[in-house]
Write an enzyme that holds these catalytic residues in place. Structure first.
Site, PDB file in Angstrom:
ATOM      1  N   SER A 135       0.835  -1.211   0.000  1.00  9.37           N
ATOM      2  CA  SER A 135       0.000   0.000   0.000  1.00  9.37           C
ATOM      3  C   SER A 135       0.863   1.251   0.000  1.00  9.37           C
ATOM      4  O   SER A 135       1.971   1.266   0.567  1.00  9.37           O
ATOM      5  CB  SER A 135      -0.855  -0.036   1.268  1.00  9.37           C
ATOM      6  N   TYR A 160      -1.823  -0.416  10.327  1.00 12.47           N
ATOM      7  CA  TYR A 160      -2.060  -0.990   8.987  1.00 12.47           C
ATOM      8  C   TYR A 160      -0.819  -0.813   8.115  1.00 12.47           C
ATOM      9  O   TYR A 160      -0.333  -1.774   7.500  1.00 12.47           O
ATOM     10  CB  TYR A 160      -3.277  -0.308   8.345  1.00 12.47           C
TER      11      TYR A 160
HETATM   12  N1  NAD Z   1      -8.625  -0.522  -1.916  1.00 13.34           N
HETATM   13  C1  NAD Z   1      -7.550   0.243  -1.751  1.00 13.34           C
HETATM   14  O1  NAD Z   1      -7.615   1.474  -1.918  1.00 13.34           O
HETATM   15  C2  NAD Z   1      -6.231  -0.358  -1.384  1.00 13.34           C
HETATM   16  C3  NAD Z   1      -5.099   0.483  -1.332  1.00 13.34           C
HETATM   17  C4  NAD Z   1      -3.869  -0.072  -0.979  1.00 13.34           C
HETATM   18  C5  NAD Z   1      -3.755  -1.418  -0.699  1.00 13.34           C
HETATM   19  N2  NAD Z   1      -4.878  -2.205  -0.757  1.00 13.34           N
HETATM   20  C6  NAD Z   1      -4.721  -3.627  -0.431  1.00 13.34           C
HETATM   21  O2  NAD Z   1      -5.306  -4.415  -1.460  1.00 13.34           O
HETATM   22  C7  NAD Z   1      -5.881  -5.597  -0.908  1.00 13.34           C
HETATM   23  C8  NAD Z   1      -7.334  -5.732  -1.339  1.00 13.34           C
HETATM   24  O3  NAD Z   1      -8.058  -4.587  -0.927  1.00 13.34           O
HETATM   25  P1  NAD Z   1      -9.617  -4.376  -1.198  1.00 13.34           P
HETATM   26  O4  NAD Z   1      -9.865  -2.912  -1.208  1.00 13.34           O
HETATM   27  O5  NAD Z   1     -10.050  -5.221  -2.329  1.00 13.34           O
HETATM   28  O6  NAD Z   1     -10.205  -4.925   0.178  1.00 13.34           O
HETATM   29  P2  NAD Z   1     -11.391  -5.951   0.494  1.00 13.34           P
HETATM   30  O7  NAD Z   1     -11.586  -5.881   1.965  1.00 13.34           O
HETATM   31  O8  NAD Z   1     -12.569  -5.678  -0.384  1.00 13.34           O
HETATM   32  O9  NAD Z   1     -10.748  -7.345   0.079  1.00 13.34           O
HETATM   33  C9  NAD Z   1      -9.975  -8.112   0.962  1.00 13.34           C
HETATM   34  C10 NAD Z   1     -10.619  -9.481   1.057  1.00 13.34           C
HETATM   35  O10 NAD Z   1      -9.809 -10.276   1.920  1.00 13.34           O
HETATM   36  C11 NAD Z   1     -10.665 -11.059   2.704  1.00 13.34           C
HETATM   37  N3  NAD Z   1      -9.969 -11.421   3.945  1.00 13.34           N
HETATM   38  C12 NAD Z   1      -9.633 -10.576   4.959  1.00 13.34           C
HETATM   39  N4  NAD Z   1      -9.064 -11.268   5.961  1.00 13.34           N
HETATM   40  C13 NAD Z   1      -9.029 -12.567   5.566  1.00 13.34           C
HETATM   41  C14 NAD Z   1      -8.587 -13.754   6.182  1.00 13.34           C
HETATM   42  N5  NAD Z   1      -8.074 -13.734   7.423  1.00 13.34           N
HETATM   43  N6  NAD Z   1      -8.671 -14.913   5.494  1.00 13.34           N
HETATM   44  C15 NAD Z   1      -9.219 -14.943   4.250  1.00 13.34           C
HETATM   45  N7  NAD Z   1      -9.684 -13.834   3.626  1.00 13.34           N
HETATM   46  C16 NAD Z   1      -9.597 -12.666   4.286  1.00 13.34           C
HETATM   47  C17 NAD Z   1     -11.875 -10.189   2.972  1.00 13.34           C
HETATM   48  O11 NAD Z   1     -13.027 -10.939   3.325  1.00 13.34           O
HETATM   49  C18 NAD Z   1     -12.017  -9.436   1.657  1.00 13.34           C
HETATM   50  O12 NAD Z   1     -12.959 -10.064   0.801  1.00 13.34           O
HETATM   51  C19 NAD Z   1      -5.667  -5.508   0.601  1.00 13.34           C
HETATM   52  O13 NAD Z   1      -4.503  -6.222   0.924  1.00 13.34           O
HETATM   53  C20 NAD Z   1      -5.456  -4.025   0.837  1.00 13.34           C
HETATM   54  O14 NAD Z   1      -4.670  -3.805   1.980  1.00 13.34           O
HETATM   55  C21 NAD Z   1      -6.096  -1.717  -1.097  1.00 13.34           C
END
Ligand code: NAD
Length: 325
Positions: A135, A160
């Site tokens: 991130s 985080y």
């Molecule tokens: N959306 C953003 O702006 C953004 C920015 C930077 C980094 N990220 C990273 O990208 C990734 C995806 O983000 P997103 O926005 O799609 O989030 P999201 O929460 O929609 O997707 C993450 C998924 O992981 C699953 N999950 C969480 N803990 C879990 C566990 N212990 N076991 C199995 N599954 C689990 C959740 O149920 C969820 O469906 C994450 O790692 C996030 O940190 C996202």
């Protein structure tokens, strides 16, 4: 056809990535625990949307396999890894800056222990191609902009961000010890259809539509490098291809948008596209929030051919069209 495992595949980014990889003829396995960080029905609906995409594109349902379970559960993971897996996109995490201050232990467990578990199963099963979702938050409040991959990232300002930086360090360790090919992708605020409901664009749009006040933190000058989800998916797919090579690689890539947008501009653009004014509730800056993010994407451009195409206004139009469906 390649077999690709997406952890967190039912989430916002994971569901878009699944569709893209399936359309390209791959077999996609997803792991998700459908937790209630936000309404799990949204995640179940994302999975249904992916299944619908398969039907519409004559893709066999056998190419999309959903494993419901937790990345902290090694017995579950061992079962999943009995399948032949060529590459992994590790997205599963507790995402979200502010809640990480309330429950840092949970963030540590899922984002760090969970990442070690996945890396360990890769080591055991000789899975050599790994892409990790990091991130932009790892840059903290760095003064130098735009943020480049070579900048120091030793001063995270939320649990985080600290877990995401730790994940990158673990990835490097596994690359070094076990010759895994790894790309760590620093995503810059992702938006678009299916965006997480806790993220500002989705939350603000919902509140404006409901005629409610939006929480407006700070003086409006904080800014973000917003990245449209299709551009993020493009960056991920290029990275999955990048780590599929004989020589050993470890890389960190910024996957950002085309320009930085201030909070004030973001609200104005949403108002403009919705044709409705926001009711603004001015509040002080939140702890853990960085002042700005701004991606230097020249290295990803050079190495991956990454080139984000969606302007913020176009992306907001697409997001709002989805929201109003
Ligand atoms: N959306 C953003 O702006 C953004 C920015 C930077 C980094 N990220 C990273 O990208 C990734 C995806 O983000 P997103 O926005 O799609 O989030 P999201 O929460 O929609 O997707 C993450 C998924 O992981 C699953 N999950 C969480 N803990 C879990 C566990 N212990 N076991 C199995 N599954 C689990 C959740 O149920 C969820 O469906 C994450 O790692 C996030 O940190 C996202």
């Amino acid at each position: 056809m390649r077999n690709i495992l997406i952890t967190g595949g039912a989430g916002f980014i994971g569901s878009h990535l699944s569709e893209r990889l399936l359309k390209e003829g791959n077999k996609v396995f997803i792991i998700d625990n459908f937790n209630d960080y936000y309404d799990p029905n949204i995640k179940r609906n994302n999975v249904e949307e992916v299944k619908k995409t398969c039907l519409e594109n004559n893709i066999s349902s056998e190419n999309y396999i959903v494993f419901e379970g937790d990345i902290r559960d090694n017995n579950f993971l061992k079962e999943v890894f009995t399948n032949k897996i060529d590459s992994i996109m590790h997205l599963a995490a507790m995402a979200g800056v502010r809640p990480s201050i309330e429950d840092p232990t949970l963030y540590y467990d899922v984002n760090i222990t969970g990442t070690v578990n996945i890396l360990e199963r890769c080591r055991e099963n000789n899975v050599k191609q790994f892409v990790y979702a990091s991130s932009s938050s790892v840059y903290g409040n760095n003064e130098k902009v735009p943020f480049a991959e070579v900048d120091r990232v030793d001063n995270p300002i939320s649990p985080y961000a600290a877990t995401k930086k730790s994940g990158e360090l673990l990835c490097h360790t596994y690359h070094h010890l076990f010759d895994m090919n790894i790309a760590c992708l620093r995503f810059f605020t992702v938006y678009g259809p299916r965006q997480r409901p806790d993220l500002a664009i989705n939350k603000f749009t919902r509140l404006i539509l409901e005629d409610k006040e939006i929480p407006f933190y700070g003086d409006g000058t904080t800014s973000r490098d917003y990245t449209y989800v299709e551009d993020i998916v493009e960056g991920i797919v290029s990275s999955i291809n990048y780590v599929n090579r004989d020589e050993s690689v470890f890389e960190i890539f910024n996957i950002g948008g085309d320009k930085t947008v201030s909070l004030t501009e973001m609200v104005e653009i949403i108002e403009d596209v919705l044709g409705k004014k926001a009711k603004i509730n001015r509040l002080p800056m939140q702890p853990g929030d960085v002042n700005r993010t701004c991606a230097d994407i020249s290295y990803s451009k050079k190495m991956l051919g990454y080139n984000p195409k969606t302007t913020f206004k176009e992306g907001i139009k697409k997001f709002i069209a989805w929201k109003l469906k």
